[in-house]
Design an enzyme around this catalytic site. Structure first.
Site, PDB file in Angstrom:
ATOM      1  N   GLN A  11       2.589 -10.522  10.930  1.00 27.83           N
ATOM      2  CA  GLN A  11       2.986  -9.271  10.117  1.00 27.83           C
ATOM      3  C   GLN A  11       2.177  -8.084  10.264  1.00 27.83           C
ATOM      4  O   GLN A  11       2.361  -6.983  10.532  1.00 27.83           O
ATOM      5  CB  GLN A  11       3.146  -9.787   8.788  1.00 27.83           C
ATOM      6  CG  GLN A  11       3.552  -8.737   7.795  1.00 27.83           C
ATOM      7  CD  GLN A  11       2.882  -8.393   6.337  1.00 27.83           C
ATOM      8  OE1 GLN A  11       1.699  -7.884   6.740  1.00 27.83           O
ATOM      9  NE2 GLN A  11       3.447  -8.780   5.572  1.00 27.83           N
TER      10      GLN A  11
ATOM     11  N   ARG B 141      -8.144  -8.362   4.403  1.00 28.18           N
ATOM     12  CA  ARG B 141      -6.889  -7.720   5.226  1.00 28.18           C
ATOM     13  C   ARG B 141      -7.092  -6.069   5.270  1.00 28.18           C
ATOM     14  O   ARG B 141      -6.996  -5.458   6.336  1.00 28.18           O
ATOM     15  CB  ARG B 141      -5.629  -8.094   4.577  1.00 28.18           C
ATOM     16  CG  ARG B 141      -4.194  -7.618   5.505  1.00 28.18           C
ATOM     17  CD  ARG B 141      -3.224  -7.987   4.625  1.00 28.18           C
ATOM     18  NE  ARG B 141      -1.866  -7.734   5.265  1.00 28.18           N
ATOM     19  CZ  ARG B 141      -1.195  -6.735   5.146  1.00 28.18           C
ATOM     20  NH1 ARG B 141      -1.789  -5.504   4.417  1.00 28.18           N
ATOM     21  NH2 ARG B 141       0.089  -6.359   5.763  1.00 28.18           N
TER      22      ARG B 141
ATOM     23  N   GLN C  62       0.928  -1.271   0.182  1.00 26.75           N
ATOM     24  CA  GLN C  62      -0.076   0.009   0.108  1.00 26.75           C
ATOM     25  C   GLN C  62       0.950   1.250   0.023  1.00 26.75           C
ATOM     26  O   GLN C  62       1.931   1.411   0.577  1.00 26.75           O
ATOM     27  CB  GLN C  62      -0.845   0.050   1.279  1.00 26.75           C
ATOM     28  CG  GLN C  62      -2.057   1.184   1.336  1.00 26.75           C
ATOM     29  CD  GLN C  62      -3.142   0.914   2.289  1.00 26.75           C
ATOM     30  OE1 GLN C  62      -3.200  -0.422   2.452  1.00 26.75           O
ATOM     31  NE2 GLN C  62      -3.855   1.780   2.777  1.00 26.75           N
TER      32      GLN C  62
ATOM     33  N   SER D 146       5.060  -5.371   2.783  1.00 22.52           N
ATOM     34  CA  SER D 146       3.666  -5.541   3.576  1.00 22.52           C
ATOM     35  C   SER D 146       2.690  -6.285   3.008  1.00 22.52           C
ATOM     36  O   SER D 146       2.907  -7.497   2.626  1.00 22.52           O
ATOM     37  CB  SER D 146       3.138  -4.175   3.928  1.00 22.52           C
ATOM     38  OG  SER D 146       2.110  -4.168   4.849  1.00 22.52           O
ATOM     39  N   LEU D 147       1.542  -5.708   2.296  1.00 24.43           N
ATOM     40  CA  LEU D 147       0.793  -6.571   1.505  1.00 24.43           C
ATOM     41  C   LEU D 147       1.427  -7.404   0.412  1.00 24.43           C
ATOM     42  O   LEU D 147       1.120  -8.287   0.034  1.00 24.43           O
ATOM     43  CB  LEU D 147      -0.323  -5.495   0.851  1.00 24.43           C
ATOM     44  CG  LEU D 147      -0.999  -6.081  -0.436  1.00 24.43           C
ATOM     45  CD1 LEU D 147      -2.029  -6.761   0.013  1.00 24.43           C
ATOM     46  CD2 LEU D 147      -1.475  -4.668  -1.303  1.00 24.43           C
TER      47      LEU D 147
END
Length: 322
Positions: free
Chosen positions: A259, A125, A19, A100-101
């Site tokens: 995470q 998520r 993101q 991340s993502l």
């Protein structure tokens, strides 16, 4: 992790952004030119039960910026780029990593679970992270010019009166993003401005990602992960939590859940990729965020972009045609 599980014929890593890399219209040039991209966006529409492609290509920007939309949009754009690349370029990764993502995208890229589950996981998520903290309670700030250890100590000092803040992203040797209660984040930012060479930039985000306030989101993600089938991986994936390569499908669920509330160790992850023999990397998806971060971490790693048709042509020249 033993090198015996990795393809010795390549020194290339695949990297997937998270993101913050999004923009209205991302992926459209690939969609217009390549059937693999059109099929990818069509699969996302079907999996999400909506005309998601129209939102990604046309906006409005405010709606695309909502975390519940941003995460599946970034995931789908990266997967479209990956499929176009694999159909035309003779390169497969020694390992994969994502910011991340992007770790979810990396896992789908090596066959740990399928695209449909991946895009639905990205949507869940995003929704869960958005709902975890009421608007105005949390915040994030980028702290620059100060080493991660010092920022960690600043977060400890700023966590008072029931308000907590912690490092969320270790993006480089002098770039750390912190997240937590808005007042505590502001205290860290004030400390940074008082240090010679230090500065802080408050981030316009809808929630404080990668901190303990995200615990409700971690629990929601764990519930969905509990019903997924995890398959053997074609290449290891460096996890954000451990900054180490994982080749064990049984560990994926726990790493993804951890995470959500843990810091993204991007600096250490990139250095691990280099340690494991990677000399080049391909950033799959929109923009060049990861390429920029890698240049600050270690310029010996050559990072190529793969998000536009012109990138495909260049990568064919570099790696050869499929």
């Amino acid at each position: 992790m033993s090198d015996t599980v990795m393809n010795e014929n390549t020194t290339t890593a695949f990297m997937f952004p998270g993101q913050g890399s999004q923009a209205v219209g991302m992926g459209k040039a690939l969609y217009d030119q390549f059937e693999e991209a059109r099929q990818t966006f069509a699969e996302a529409d079907a999996a999400l039960g909506e005309n998601f492609t129209k939102l990604v290509f046309e906006g409005p920007e405010e709606e695309l910026a909502m975390t519940a939309n941003t995460q599946p949009a970034v995931f789908t754009t990266s997967m479209a780029a990956l499929r176009v690349l694999r159909a035309r370029v003779d390169v497969e990764p020694r390992l994969c990593l994502g910011h991340s993502l992007g770790e979810i995208t990396a896992l789908v890229s090596v066959g740990n679970f399928n695209f449909r589950n991946g895009v639905r996981l990205a949507r869940l998520r995003g929704q869960s992270m958005q709902k975890a903290v009421p608007a105005g309670i949390g915040g994030m700030a980028a702290i620059m010019g100060i080493d991660p250890e010092a920022v960690d100590a600043m977060c400890t000092k700023a966590s008072i009166d029931g308000e907590a803040v912690q490092p969320a992203n270790i993006n480089g040797p002098s770039q750390v993003v912190v997240a937590g209660h808005a007042a505590a984040v502001e205290r860290v930012a004030d400390m940074a401005h008082d240090i010679e060479g230090g500065r802080a930039v408050t981030l316009k985000v809808s929630a404080p990602f990668h901190c303990q306030l995200m615990q409700p989101a971690a629990e929601a993600l764990d519930e969905m992960l509990g019903i997924l089938d995890f398959h053997a991986m074609s290449a290891p994936v460096i996890s954000n939590v451990e900054a180490d390569a994982n080749f064990d499908r049984e560990r994926v669920r726990g790493l993804l859940v951890r995470q959500v509330t843990s810091r993204v160790r991007w600096d250490a992850s990139v250095r691990k990729a280099i340690e494991l023999g990677c000399t080049t990397a391909v950033e799959l998806g929109h923009g060049k965020v990861l390429r920029g971060l890698c240049r600050r971490i270690d310029r010996s790693l050559k990072v190529h972009s793969c998000g536009e048709p012109k990138d495909i042509a260049k990568l064919i020249e570099i790696f050869g045609e499929q």
